[in-house]
Design an enzyme around this catalytic site. Sequence first.
Site, PDB file in Angstrom:
ATOM      1  N   ASN A 128     -19.736   3.850  10.037  1.00 38.89           N
ATOM      2  CA  ASN A 128     -19.458   2.428   9.818  1.00 38.89           C
ATOM      3  C   ASN A 128     -19.301   1.658  11.127  1.00 38.89           C
ATOM      4  OD1 ASN A 128     -19.520   3.087   7.141  1.00 38.89           O
ATOM      5  ND2 ASN A 128     -17.323   2.888   6.781  1.00 38.89           N
TER       6      ASN A 128
ATOM      7  N   TYR B 255       0.821  -1.223   0.000  1.00 38.01           N
ATOM      8  CA  TYR B 255       0.000   0.000   0.000  1.00 38.01           C
ATOM      9  C   TYR B 255       0.855   1.273   0.000  1.00 38.01           C
ATOM     10  CZ  TYR B 255      -3.859  -3.148   1.362  1.00 38.01           C
ATOM     11  OH  TYR B 255      -4.778  -4.155   1.416  1.00 38.01           O
TER      12      TYR B 255
END
Length: 286
Positions: free
Chosen positions: A251, A51
């Site tokens: 979330n 990443y």
Amino acid sequence: MITNETYQLADGAPIPKLGLGTWLIDDDKAAQAVRDAVECGYRLIDTAQAYGNEVGVGEGVRTASVPRDQLFVGSKIAAEIKDYDGAKRSIDETLSKMGLDYLDQMIIHSPEPWGHFHNGSNHYYQGNLEVWRALEEAKEVGKVREIGVSNFLEDDLENIIGNSSEAPAVNQILFHVGHTPRDLVTFCQAHNILVEAYSPVAHGALLHDSQLEAMAGRYGVSVPQLCIRYVIQCGAVALPKTANPEHMRANAQLDFVISGEDMDYLAGASEVDYGADSAFPVFSGR
Ligand SMILES: NC(=O)c1ccc[n+]([C@@H]2O[C@H](COP(=O)([O-])OP(=O)(O)OC[C@H]3O[C@@H](n4cnc5c(N)ncnc54)[C@H](OP(=O)(O)O)[C@@H]3O)[C@@H](O)[C@H]2O)c1
């Protein structure tokens, strides 16, 4: 609160049910994203060598408002590394980049390098055993607490289980409404391997699905909340990605229960079109 809830790994250690995914969060934004997530109650942070944001994620972990030992931090050995020395070196590099003494979880990102993902006759069985040996040794000396895999299919898992002293603690796999890999999940559960669901919101592809919007509306929640609750109700860790603190907070509001009938509908939902992102091997399957 879901942020206080954990599963138990094979060795009895707890792992949070909800974590922050950080794929596509730039390195210079990652520290703030991690700090924001921790403020919202997240205790699991997922990154990867691939990443390019381990420095920022590590900084976020070190400067977060709760102590390091209350966080569960995981990274992944790059899919292209399939030898013992390379894997060993890469674990040390990750610790050095992140500025951490240990990782809670280190996993093999993929059984095959991305260019060969689930494609062809070379399963890299020997290479994965070499990387696994480096992970076992890192665990023995305390650099890593839990070792596992990602994107491993049944035969890849059998290779590790049948040829090593330790089975993977986790398998991080593509798992969302519209992609429920039932057989693989059953196999993992039978072997005490906890499933971590990546792309639980289908990488954003489900956000405007009208049927999901209608179902989410009946529970008074959003589509991402419904999707995240779905994988957790299936017994998996959910790893939604966002750098937006409002989305992080939403979330983590999962105090509702999806009915059995709706779970069946979500489990049977047809495959998702990831649009331009279909080109990523994890979504195209090759
Ligand atoms: N092991 C592997 O091979 C692998 C592969 C893929 C992913 N992963 C892991 O899984 C994590 C999540 O997967 P993912 O990044 O593919 O996608 P995802 O979490 O399924 O979806 C992310 C998308 O959903 C949006 N979103 C999230 N919460 C939202 C909300 N409350 N309201 C509106 N939009 C919302 C995000 O937008 P905003 O950013 O604007 O909020 C982003 O566009 C990754 O970050 C990574 O850690 C692992």
